[in-house]
Scaffold this motif. Structure first.
Motif, PDB file in Angstrom:
ATOM      1  N   UNK A 312    -110.257   7.142  56.917  1.00  0.00           N
ATOM      2  CA  UNK A 312    -109.723   8.379  57.494  1.00  0.00           C
ATOM      3  C   UNK A 312    -108.413   8.105  58.222  1.00  0.00           C
ATOM      4  N   UNK A 313    -107.559   9.115  58.274  1.00  0.00           N
ATOM      5  CA  UNK A 313    -106.259   8.968  58.930  1.00  0.00           C
ATOM      6  C   UNK A 313    -106.424   8.779  60.431  1.00  0.00           C
ATOM      7  N   UNK A 314    -105.587   7.931  61.010  1.00  0.00           N
ATOM      8  CA  UNK A 314    -105.626   7.704  62.453  1.00  0.00           C
ATOM      9  C   UNK A 314    -104.265   8.058  63.063  1.00  0.00           C
ATOM     10  N   UNK A 315    -104.262   8.745  64.200  1.00  0.00           N
ATOM     11  CA  UNK A 315    -102.985   9.074  64.862  1.00  0.00           C
ATOM     12  C   UNK A 315    -102.452   7.914  65.698  1.00  0.00           C
ATOM     13  N   UNK A 316    -103.222   6.836  65.820  1.00  0.00           N
ATOM     14  CA  UNK A 316    -102.821   5.716  66.668  1.00  0.00           C
ATOM     15  C   UNK A 316    -102.043   4.687  65.846  1.00  0.00           C
ATOM     16  N   UNK A 317    -101.321   3.839  66.547  1.00  0.00           N
ATOM     17  CA  UNK A 317    -100.496   2.852  65.865  1.00  0.00           C
ATOM     18  C   UNK A 317    -101.278   1.697  65.285  1.00  0.00           C
ATOM     19  N   UNK A 318    -102.471   1.422  65.838  1.00  0.00           N
ATOM     20  CA  UNK A 318    -103.283   0.299  65.375  1.00  0.00           C
ATOM     21  C   UNK A 318    -104.568   0.838  64.751  1.00  0.00           C
ATOM     22  N   UNK A 319    -104.689   0.848  63.422  1.00  0.00           N
ATOM     23  CA  UNK A 319    -105.895   1.378  62.780  1.00  0.00           C
ATOM     24  C   UNK A 319    -107.099   0.466  63.025  1.00  0.00           C
ATOM     25  N   UNK A 320    -108.283   1.054  63.030  1.00  0.00           N
ATOM     26  CA  UNK A 320    -109.511   0.305  63.254  1.00  0.00           C
ATOM     27  C   UNK A 320    -110.090  -0.178  61.929  1.00  0.00           C
ATOM     28  N   UNK A 321    -110.744  -1.331  61.981  1.00  0.00           N
ATOM     29  CA  UNK A 321    -111.463  -1.885  60.836  1.00  0.00           C
ATOM     30  C   UNK A 321    -112.847  -2.292  61.331  1.00  0.00           C
ATOM     31  N   UNK A 336    -106.429  -6.123  52.029  1.00  0.00           N
ATOM     32  CA  UNK A 336    -105.102  -6.682  51.764  1.00  0.00           C
ATOM     33  C   UNK A 336    -104.833  -6.740  50.263  1.00  0.00           C
ATOM     34  N   UNK A 337    -105.854  -7.089  49.485  1.00  0.00           N
ATOM     35  CA  UNK A 337    -105.707  -7.113  48.024  1.00  0.00           C
ATOM     36  C   UNK A 337    -105.434  -5.706  47.500  1.00  0.00           C
ATOM     37  N   UNK A 338    -106.119  -4.715  48.050  1.00  0.00           N
ATOM     38  CA  UNK A 338    -105.902  -3.328  47.631  1.00  0.00           C
ATOM     39  C   UNK A 338    -104.470  -2.880  47.903  1.00  0.00           C
ATOM     40  N   UNK A 339    -103.951  -3.213  49.041  1.00  0.00           N
ATOM     41  CA  UNK A 339    -102.592  -2.791  49.390  1.00  0.00           C
ATOM     42  C   UNK A 339    -101.548  -3.504  48.527  1.00  0.00           C
ATOM     43  N   UNK A 340    -101.763  -4.803  48.296  1.00  0.00           N
ATOM     44  CA  UNK A 340    -100.759  -5.594  47.585  1.00  0.00           C
ATOM     45  C   UNK A 340    -100.810  -5.363  46.075  1.00  0.00           C
ATOM     46  N   UNK A 341    -102.015  -5.342  45.496  1.00  0.00           N
ATOM     47  CA  UNK A 341    -102.154  -5.311  44.043  1.00  0.00           C
ATOM     48  C   UNK A 341    -102.397  -3.916  43.474  1.00  0.00           C
ATOM     49  N   UNK A 342    -103.006  -3.032  44.258  1.00  0.00           N
ATOM     50  CA  UNK A 342    -103.318  -1.698  43.748  1.00  0.00           C
ATOM     51  C   UNK A 342    -102.429  -0.614  44.345  1.00  0.00           C
ATOM     52  N   UNK A 343    -101.582  -0.974  45.307  1.00  0.00           N
ATOM     53  CA  UNK A 343    -100.639  -0.011  45.864  1.00  0.00           C
ATOM     54  C   UNK A 343    -101.246   1.029  46.778  1.00  0.00           C
ATOM     55  N   UNK A 344    -102.423   0.738  47.376  1.00  0.00           N
ATOM     56  CA  UNK A 344    -103.042   1.669  48.321  1.00  0.00           C
ATOM     57  C   UNK A 344    -102.571   1.300  49.734  1.00  0.00           C
ATOM     58  N   UNK A 345    -101.734   2.136  50.322  1.00  0.00           N
ATOM     59  CA  UNK A 345    -101.178   1.846  51.645  1.00  0.00           C
ATOM     60  C   UNK A 345    -102.066   2.471  52.721  1.00  0.00           C
ATOM     61  N   UNK A 346    -102.798   1.617  53.419  1.00  0.00           N
ATOM     62  CA  UNK A 346    -103.787   2.086  54.390  1.00  0.00           C
ATOM     63  C   UNK A 346    -103.428   1.673  55.814  1.00  0.00           C
ATOM     64  N   UNK A 378    -110.553   6.498  50.007  1.00  0.00           N
ATOM     65  CA  UNK A 378    -109.128   6.722  50.280  1.00  0.00           C
ATOM     66  C   UNK A 378    -108.550   7.802  49.364  1.00  0.00           C
ATOM     67  N   UNK A 379    -108.925   7.752  48.087  1.00  0.00           N
ATOM     68  CA  UNK A 379    -108.407   8.725  47.119  1.00  0.00           C
ATOM     69  C   UNK A 379    -109.257   9.989  47.023  1.00  0.00           C
ATOM     70  N   UNK A 380    -110.392   9.992  47.757  1.00  0.00           N
ATOM     71  CA  UNK A 380    -111.309  11.127  47.755  1.00  0.00           C
ATOM     72  C   UNK A 380    -111.752  11.464  46.321  1.00  0.00           C
ATOM     73  N   UNK A 381    -112.149  10.404  45.606  1.00  0.00           N
ATOM     74  CA  UNK A 381    -112.622  10.554  44.231  1.00  0.00           C
ATOM     75  C   UNK A 381    -113.971   9.856  44.129  1.00  0.00           C
TER      76      UNK A 381
END
Length: 454
Positions: A312-321, A336-346, A378-381
């Motif tokens: 879910x979207x966060x209004x804060x600068x540091x997202x929670x994990x 990290x693999x998702x962001x780098x290889x699949x282009x999902x910017x979270x 993330x993609x709501x699918x």
């Protein structure tokens, strides 16, 4: 005559020092050093007969199949490697109220009904309290003997008098040796009492089970040497407010340490869960994003588990994990693999990962399930509810082979799943599973294109 001395012993690791220190230099625990009195004159003398050496050739030692004693609990027997071994020493640890005493009284009852004598020694409950609990659990046996005692000398006399086949000590921290001048539960007492019980078990062939308290960190209380002395170490896991309990073997000289047993706590005691996959998938949502089923292996047993993710979207600068039931660092790697290889910017999204059922999974085959559930949320699918995914994911996005692939697939097919996403390298030599489509993938992008419809 030797002089009586005082020493300070760490209650976490057993480190000894002649002076008190606030921090143990061995395990770095604070305020763990406790003063104990050491009397060299109180050492137990060994008779000449006990010093006789009995040498045997390995080829002359005979082992028989009947050395195993079944507990009549298939889940427990699986974790033990087939049952209790005569002369073995088994340590059972777990949080307070998790069900350790309940499990052992049920085991004692099952074994005593086979005309084997069982001695149940409790240092925490009186005989009447044990009887009340036994009545609630419908425990009735003519060869189950109860003793409420904490003095080790009395315990030894009871063992010599009864000569039982099974011995249960509940718990090891309450029993003390009067020859040791320290409080019950201290490092010296626990180590000495366990050593005596080990000698009795080996010499008389008595299968012994002892209960160990755990610290707030979840480890068995007392020195680490305690776990090295015993033959089997079992941990009873689970939430007190959850009805399911997991018995996990972390050390076993007679079997595998990867096996687990699953029980359900009811008013009649602990009941075995023989189909954990069905239990773990009960109540699973059918048409929603962020959920996927992964066939996991615990020892030789395949289990279907549900991996859930909420991004879910966060209004804060540091997202929670947040990760529950799985290693937090592994989740960070997969994201990290998702962001780098699949282009999902979270970088602007919170991510929460959960393994349903309160169990903890450590095997790498769950990697692909984590990635698919996060991407789905993330993609709501939504991912097809009849699809299972499995595979280890590397840092370059490749999907590597996993073990026991056919067992995993057959367990999924048995519960009605129609499609499986597996590593492509695992397709070689695999047998066809009826009514199941098996798709091999080589990287994360290919897997996401299939499960998320491109």
């Amino acid at each position: 005559m030797a002089k009586i001395k005082n020493k300070y012993v760490c209650q976490e690791c057993g480190y000894e020092t002649p002076k008190w220190m606030g921090k143990c230099p061995s395990c770095n625990s604070w305020n763990a050093l406790v003063e104990e009195v050491y009397n060299p004159n109180s050492k137990i003398k060994i008779s000449k007969n006990e010093m006789d050496i009995k040498l045997k050739k390995l080829s002359d030692i005979v082992t028989e199949d009947e050395d195993r004693i079944s507990t009549n609990l298939e889940e427990l027997d699986r974790v033990l490697g087939g049952g209790l071994v005569k002369g073995s020493l088994t340590l059972v640890g777990g949080d307070p109220g998790i069900g350790k005493s309940t499990l052992l009284i049920q085991v004692a009852n099952n074994i005593s009904n086979k005309n084997l004598k069982v001695l149940y020694i409790s240092g925490e409950e009186s005989s009447k309290q044990i009887k009340m609990r036994s009545d609630r659990l419908s425990v009735q046996s003519e060869t189950l003997y109860i003793l409420s005692e904490t003095n080790m000398d009395v315990v030894i006399n009871a063992i010599e008098t009864l000569n039982p086949d099974i011995l249960v000590i509940d718990s090891i921290q309450t029993v003390y040796n009067p020859n040791i001048e320290s409080a019950p539960g201290s490092v010296s007492q626990v180590r000495e009492v366990t050593s005596i019980l080990m000698n009795i078990a080996k010499n008389k062939g008595i299968a012994t089970l002892i209960v160990g308290h755990v610290t707030k960190e979840g480890a068995i209380a007392g020195p680490r040497v305690l776990e090295h002395m015993v033959d089997v170490v079992l941990y009873f896991e689970g939430e007190r407010h959850n009805t399911y309990r997991i018995l996990r073997g972390v050390k076993n000289r007679f079997g595998s340490t990867n096996e687990i047993g699953i029980f359900e706590m009811r008013d009649i005691g602990l009941v075995q869960v023989k189909n954990p996959s069905e239990m773990l998938l009960a109540g699973r949502p059918m048409h929603t994003e962020g959920t996927v089923v992964v066939p996991s292996m615990e020892g030789t047993r395949p289990m279907l588990i549900e991996v859930q993710a909420l991004v879910s979207h966060t209004p804060f600068g540091m997202p929670r994990r947040v990760a529950t039931g799985i290693d937090y660092n592994r989740v960070i790697l997969m994201m990290a693999v998702l962001e780098k290889k699949a282009g999902l910017h979270m970088q602007n999204s919170d991510a929460y990962i959960n393994i349903v059922g309160g169990i903890h999974i450590k095997e790498p085959a769950i990697d692909l399930g984590i990635i698919c559930s996060i991407a789905s949320s993330f993609k709501e699918y939504e991912i097809d509810s009849k699809t299972v995914v499995m595979g280890e994911v590397g840092l370059t996005g490749e999907i590597r082979t996993i073990s026991f692939i056919e067992k995993r697939l057959r367990e999924a097919s048995k519960l009605g799943f129609k499609k499986a996403i597996i590593p492509k390298a695992n397709l070689k030599g695999i047998e066809k599973i009826d009514d199941m489509e098996i798709v091999g993938v080589t990287n994360v992008v290919d897997a996401l294109d299939i499960v998320l419809g491109g």
